[in-house]
Write a protein that holds these residues in place. Structure first.
Motif, PDB file in Angstrom:
ATOM      1  N   ALA A  21     -53.046 -59.286 -16.082  1.00 40.85           N
ATOM      2  CA  ALA A  21     -53.688 -57.974 -15.920  1.00 40.85           C
ATOM      3  C   ALA A  21     -53.083 -57.222 -14.733  1.00 40.85           C
ATOM      4  N   ASN A  22     -51.766 -57.334 -14.587  1.00 40.20           N
ATOM      5  CA  ASN A  22     -51.073 -56.751 -13.445  1.00 40.20           C
ATOM      6  C   ASN A  22     -49.912 -55.896 -13.947  1.00 40.20           C
ATOM      7  N   VAL A  23     -49.869 -54.636 -13.502  1.00 38.24           N
ATOM      8  CA  VAL A  23     -48.839 -53.702 -13.969  1.00 38.24           C
ATOM      9  C   VAL A  23     -47.445 -54.213 -13.615  1.00 38.24           C
ATOM     10  N   GLU A  24     -47.273 -54.686 -12.378  1.00 39.72           N
ATOM     11  CA  GLU A  24     -45.964 -55.150 -11.940  1.00 39.72           C
ATOM     12  C   GLU A  24     -45.497 -56.355 -12.748  1.00 39.72           C
ATOM     13  N   ALA A  30     -46.432 -57.148 -15.825  1.00 35.04           N
ATOM     14  CA  ALA A  30     -46.099 -56.690 -17.179  1.00 35.04           C
ATOM     15  C   ALA A  30     -44.722 -56.026 -17.199  1.00 35.04           C
ATOM     16  N   ALA A  31     -44.406 -55.263 -16.152  1.00 32.88           N
ATOM     17  CA  ALA A  31     -43.100 -54.599 -16.078  1.00 32.88           C
ATOM     18  C   ALA A  31     -41.971 -55.627 -15.935  1.00 32.88           C
ATOM     19  N   LYS A  32     -42.197 -56.667 -15.119  1.00 26.57           N
ATOM     20  CA  LYS A  32     -41.166 -57.698 -14.941  1.00 26.57           C
ATOM     21  C   LYS A  32     -40.909 -58.448 -16.246  1.00 26.57           C
ATOM     22  N   ILE A  33     -41.986 -58.815 -16.930  1.00 23.52           N
ATOM     23  CA  ILE A  33     -41.841 -59.535 -18.194  1.00 23.52           C
ATOM     24  C   ILE A  33     -41.073 -58.682 -19.197  1.00 23.52           C
ATOM     25  N   PRO A  40     -49.126 -49.619 -19.171  1.00 21.32           N
ATOM     26  CA  PRO A  40     -48.336 -48.952 -18.130  1.00 21.32           C
ATOM     27  C   PRO A  40     -47.158 -49.791 -17.653  1.00 21.32           C
ATOM     28  N   GLY A  41     -47.336 -51.120 -17.540  1.00 23.64           N
ATOM     29  CA  GLY A  41     -46.243 -51.975 -17.094  1.00 23.64           C
ATOM     30  C   GLY A  41     -45.115 -52.038 -18.113  1.00 23.64           C
ATOM     31  N   ILE A  42     -45.486 -52.208 -19.387  1.00 24.29           N
ATOM     32  CA  ILE A  42     -44.483 -52.228 -20.458  1.00 24.29           C
ATOM     33  C   ILE A  42     -43.727 -50.910 -20.489  1.00 24.29           C
ATOM     34  N   ALA A  43     -44.475 -49.791 -20.440  1.00 21.11           N
ATOM     35  CA  ALA A  43     -43.863 -48.462 -20.532  1.00 21.11           C
ATOM     36  C   ALA A  43     -42.887 -48.219 -19.390  1.00 21.11           C
ATOM     37  N   SER A  50     -40.919 -50.342 -17.714  1.00 19.64           N
ATOM     38  CA  SER A  50     -39.613 -50.987 -17.919  1.00 19.64           C
ATOM     39  C   SER A  50     -38.881 -50.426 -19.127  1.00 19.64           C
ATOM     40  N   VAL A  51     -39.614 -50.049 -20.156  1.00 18.44           N
ATOM     41  CA  VAL A  51     -38.980 -49.455 -21.332  1.00 18.44           C
ATOM     42  C   VAL A  51     -38.313 -48.129 -20.950  1.00 18.44           C
ATOM     43  N   LYS A  52     -38.991 -47.330 -20.132  1.00 17.99           N
ATOM     44  CA  LYS A  52     -38.393 -46.059 -19.665  1.00 17.99           C
ATOM     45  C   LYS A  52     -37.160 -46.326 -18.818  1.00 17.99           C
ATOM     46  N   GLU A  53     -37.275 -47.278 -17.886  1.00 12.40           N
ATOM     47  CA  GLU A  53     -36.150 -47.571 -16.988  1.00 12.40           C
ATOM     48  C   GLU A  53     -34.928 -48.096 -17.758  1.00 12.40           C
ATOM     49  N   ALA A  54     -35.185 -48.743 -18.898  1.00 14.14           N
ATOM     50  CA  ALA A  54     -34.077 -49.256 -19.710  1.00 14.14           C
ATOM     51  C   ALA A  54     -33.513 -48.183 -20.639  1.00 14.14           C
ATOM     52  N   GLY A  55     -34.104 -46.999 -20.607  1.00 13.28           N
ATOM     53  CA  GLY A  55     -33.639 -45.911 -21.460  1.00 13.28           C
ATOM     54  C   GLY A  55     -33.925 -46.129 -22.938  1.00 13.28           C
ATOM     55  N   LYS A  56     -35.016 -46.887 -23.226  1.00 12.87           N
ATOM     56  CA  LYS A  56     -35.333 -47.205 -24.622  1.00 12.87           C
ATOM     57  C   LYS A  56     -36.678 -46.652 -25.055  1.00 12.87           C
ATOM     58  N   ALA A  57     -37.126 -45.587 -24.373  1.00 10.97           N
ATOM     59  CA  ALA A  57     -38.388 -44.954 -24.760  1.00 10.97           C
ATOM     60  C   ALA A  57     -38.293 -44.438 -26.187  1.00 10.97           C
ATOM     61  N   GLY A  58     -39.257 -44.821 -27.008  1.00 14.63           N
ATOM     62  CA  GLY A  58     -39.262 -44.416 -28.407  1.00 14.63           C
ATOM     63  C   GLY A  58     -38.507 -45.372 -29.304  1.00 14.63           C
TER      64      GLY A  58
END
Length: 649
Positions: free
Chosen positions: A520-523, A525-528, A551-554, A556-564
Motif C-alpha cells: 500500500a505504498n506509492v513508491e 508500487a512504482a519500483k515494482i 498512482p505508483g504504477i502510473a 513508472s509507466v509515464k517515466e518509461a514513456g509507455k502511457a496508454g
C-alpha cells in the motif's frame, strides 16, 4: 534515595505509577478495572516475550530486525502443518519452534562467524522470512484445532494464558541473567567485545546463542498470537521489531551495549502499552496518536533524567501536569480536510440531541488517504447530522493484530455502537467479544462472515477482481503479459486476486507474469512497475488492488514513456486517480461506494440502538436483530468516458 533514582528500573516504575494514578483519577470508571488491566497486559504480552530476547541481544551490542517476520512465519508454519498436513498439535509446534531456532542460527552464524553487519543480515532475513510466511499461508489460515487455540485462550485465575507465559519468561531469563556466569558474559561483550575475547570468552559462540534465543522467543510469540486469534496471519508482526527495540531502550538498554536488565524490557513494554490504552480510552484521534506516542516517550526519558539528577518533587509535578494537559488537548479530533467543505450545508434537527451516545469506528489503517477522505469524512458528517459523538481509532498502518487489540480495548469503554473496518477473518474473535458484551456492531468494506456481527455493508472484493479482469481482457484483446499487485496476505485483496485470475483463466492468450506486494505504498508500487517494465518490455497491462497501487504504477509507466501502451486498471477514486484516468494513463477505476456504506453502517447502528424499526413486541428477547444481514453497496466503474462526472470543477 539518590541511588534509587539513578536506576532506570526504579524511575521507570515510578513513571508508570504516576501515569496510572493520573489515568485512574481522570477515567475512574474505565481505566482502573480488572478487565482493562488484563487487556493491557494481554496486548503487550507478545511484544514483551520478544523484548526479553532483544534486551539480551542489545546488552551484547547487537539487535535483530527479523523478529516480526519470524512471529508471522512461526504461526503460519504451525497452522499449515496442522490444517493442511494434519500434523498433531505438539509435533507442529515443535517443528515451528525448530524452524524459528534455525532462522536465528543462520543469522547468528553469518553475523558472528562471517562478519556480516547485524542490521544488513537481519534486514535481509526480515524480507526472506516474511516471504516464506506468505508462501505458506497465502491470505491466512483459519479453523485451527481446538487444543491449539486453547494454548492462549485458556485462563488461569481469570487471567489469559499469554500473560502467564510472558511473566514466566521474564522471571526465568532475569534470574538466569543475574545468577549465571554464562549470561553475565553478555555485559562484558557489550562493554568491549575485544577485551571479552581476550579474557577467554567465546564471543562468536555467545552471539550465535543470543540470535538463536531471540528467534526462538519470536517463534513462541508467533504461536501464542495465532492461538489467541484462532488464525495465522502472514501480516502478523509488522513493525513489531521497532516497538520491541523502543521498549528495550526505554527499559534501560543502550545501542552501544553493556547496559540493561531483563525486567526493564517488561517495564518498557508496560509503559508503551499503558500509553496506547490511555489514548484509546481518551479517544485520542488516530491522526494524533503517533505524534503523542513520540512526545510521551521523550517525556518519559526526560523524567528519568530529572529523577537521576535528584530534583524529584517540583519537576515530577510539572511534567505530570503537562502529561495530563497534553492528553486533554490532543484528544480534540481534527476532521479530514475536504475541498469546498465550507460550502457544505448540514441540516441540524435542534429539537433532539443524543450527546451521551458515542459511536466508534475502528479501522485497520487510520492514516490511509482513501479511508480519511471517504470513510472517516462520511462518518464525521453522519455524527454531526445526528448530534452524536463519533471517534475514529486504529493503527496508523496496515496491522490486523493491532486493529484487534484496539477493538478489544474499546469494548471495555462501552461505546454505544462499533463500526468496524472488515479486512481479515481473523478479527472475528474481537467482533464476537463486542457482540457478546452487548455492543451493537456493524462491519463495513469487507465482510467477516464467521463472526456474530449484526450487519455488513460493503463490496464483494471478488467482484472487484472480476471487473478489473474483464476490463483488462477488453483493453488487451485477451492477450499479452499482465501483472498485478496489492497487499499480499490480506483476505479481501486475496479475494480480489482470485476474481481477477478466474477471469484470466478463460483467455489462454493472457500470460500472468507475477503477483507483487506493494505494501500500500506509492513508491513501492512504482519500483515494482519499473522493474517489471525492464524485465518485460512487451508488458501489456498492470492491475492494482490498493489505494496507492494506481498512482505508483502510473508514475513508472509515464517515466518509461509507455502511457496508454501499458494498460492500467486499479481501485479507488481519489482526485489523483481521477486525473490519471482523465489523462489517459489509467484506463479503469473500480470504485467502491465508501461514503455510502460508511454512512449507512453508522445509521444501522443508530437504528438498532433507537429501535427505529421494530419487528416484534420485544426484538431483543425474541432474538431478532432489526437490521439487514448483508448489504452489497456495489461498484462504480470509472473510465475515460465518464470520469468528467466525478472530477470537481
Amino acid at each position: 534515595m539518590k541511588k534509587i533514582f539513578s536506576e532506570r528500573i526504579y524511575t521507570l516504575t515510578l513513571t508508570i505509577g504516576v501515569i496510572a494514578v493520573a489515568a485512574s483519577i481522570i477515567y475512574p470508571d474505565q481505566f482502573p478495572t480488572f478487565q482493562n488491566f488484563s487487556q493491557i497486559f494481554l496486548n503487550l504480552s507478545i511484544d514483551t516475550i520478544v523484548a526479553v530476547g532483544m534486551m539480551l541481544l542489545m546488552i551484547s551490542g547487537a539487535f535483530d530486525l527479523s523478529v516480526g517476520s519470524v512471529v508471522a512465519f512461526s504461526s503460519c508454519l504451525a497452522a499449515y502443518l496442522m490444517f493442511f498436513m494434519h500434523v498433531p498439535v505438539p509435533v507442529a509446534l515443535l517443528i515451528s519452534l525448530l524452524a524459528s531456532l534455525s532462522i536465528g542460527g543462520i543469522n547468528g552464524y553469518l553475523i558472528a562467524y562471517q562478519g556480516i553487519n547485524p542490521m544488513i543480515q537481519t534486514l535481509a532475513m526480515m524480507g526472506i522470512v516474511r516471504g516464506l510466511a506468505l508462501l505458506v499461508s497465502g491470505a491466512g489460515i483459519q479453523g485451527l484445532p481446538y487444543w491449539f487455540n486453547a494454548i492462549s485462550q485458556s485462563r488461569l485465575l481469570g487471567i489469559q494464558m499469554p500473560i502467564w507465559y510472558m511473566l514466566l519468561i521474564v522471571i526465568a531469563v532475569a534470574f538466569l541473567t543475574r545468577n549465571t556466569t554464562f549470561l553475565k558474559r553478555y555485559y562484558f561483550i557489550g562493554g568491549n567485545d575485544k577485551a571479552a575475547e581476550l579474557s577467554g570468552i567465546n564471543v562468536k559462540k555467545m552471539r550465535l546463542f543470543s540470535f538463536m534465543l531471540i528467534s526462538l522467543l519470536a517463534g513462541f510469540a508467533g504461536i501464542l498470537l495465532a492461538s489467541r486469534l484462532g488464525a495465522a496471519l502472514p501480516t502478523s508482526g509488522r513493525n513489531l521489531e521497532l516497538r520491541v527495540i523502543t521498549a528495550v531502550i526505554l527499559g534501560g538498554a543502550s545501542l552501544q551495549g553493556g547496559t540493561g536488565k531483563i525486567q526493564g524490557a517488561l517495564l518498557g513494554a508496560i509503559l508503551m502499552g499503558l500509553i496506547a490504552n490511555i489514548m484509546i480510552i481518551a479517544r485520542v484521534s488516530g491522526y494524533w496518536q503517533e505524534i503523542i506516542l513520540g512526545i510521551i516517550l521523550i517525556l518519559a526519558v526526560w523524567i528519568d533524567r530529572i529523577l537521576q539528577r535528584g530534583n524529584f518533587g517540583g519537576n515530577v509535578k510539572k511534567w505530570t501536569a503537562l502529561f495530563l494537559l497534553s492528553l486533554t488537548v490532543m484528544s480534540c479530533e481534527l476532521p479530514p480536510r475536504e475541498e469546498n467543505a465550507s460550502s457544505e450545508k448540514i441540516a441540524f434537527d435542534t429539537t433532539q440531541t443524543f450527546e451521551n451516545e458515542e459511536y466508534v469506528m475502528v479501522t485497520t489503517a487510520v492514516s490511509m488517504p482513501m479511508y480519511v477522505n471517504h470513510d472517516q469524512a462520511a462518518f464525521i458528517r453522519w455524527g454531526k447530522a445526528n448530534h452524536v459523538k463519533v471517534s475514529i481509532l486504529g493503527p496508523s498502518d496496515w496491522d490486523v493484530p493491532a486493529q484487534i487489540n484496539t477493538i478489544e480495548e474499546v469494548i471495555g469503554t462501552r461505546p454505544t455502537g462499533l463500526l468496524i473496518n472488515g479486512t481479515d477473518p481473523a478479527i472475528a474473535g474481537a467482533i464476537n467479544k463486542a457482540v457478546d458484551a452487548g455492543i451493537p456492531t456493524v462491519v463495513y468494506d469487507s465482510d467477516i462472515p464467521n463472526s456474530k456481527r449484526h450487519a455488513f455493508l460493503g463490496t464483494n472484493w471478488y467482484e472487484i477482481g472480476q471487473m478489473q479482469g474483464n476490463e483488462m481482457v477488453k483493453l488487451t484483446s485477451g492477450k499479452g503479459k499482465i501483472a498485478y499487485m496489492g497487499i499480499l496476505g490480506l483476505s479481501n485483496m486475496e479475494d480480489g486476486f482470485r476474481g481477477l485470475l478466474d477471469v484470466f483463466k478463460k483467455y489462454p492468450g493472457i500470460e500472468v507474469v507475477g503477483k507483487y506486494d506493494d505494501k500500500a505504498n506509492v513508491e513501492e508500487a512504482a519500483k515494482i512497475t519499473a522493474d517489471l517494465i525492464s524485465a518485460h518490455p512487451d508488458l501489456a497491462g498492470l492491475c492494482g488492488f490498493d489505494s496507492n497501487s494506481g498512482p505508483g504504477i502510473a508514475l513508472s509507466v509515464k517515466e518509461a514513456g509507455k502511457a496508454g501502451k501499458i494498460k492500467i486498471t486499479t481501485v479507488d477514486w481519489e482526485p489523483e486517480h481521477l486525473n490519471l484516468v482523465n489523462e489517459g494513463i489509467i484506463q479503469l477505476l473500480a470504485g467502491q461506494k465508501r461514503e455510502l456504506f460508511t454512512w449507512y453502517g453508522a445509521q444501522f447502528l443508530y437504528d438498532m440502538v433507537h429501535k427505529t424499526n421494530k419487528l416484534s413486541t420485544n426484538d431483543s428477547k425474541a432474538g431478532i436483530t432489526n437490521l439487514p444481514t448483508t448489504v452489497n453497496t456495489g461498484l462504480i466503474k470509472i473510465t475515460k468516458e465518464n470520469v468528467g462526472q466525478f472530477l470537481k470543477k
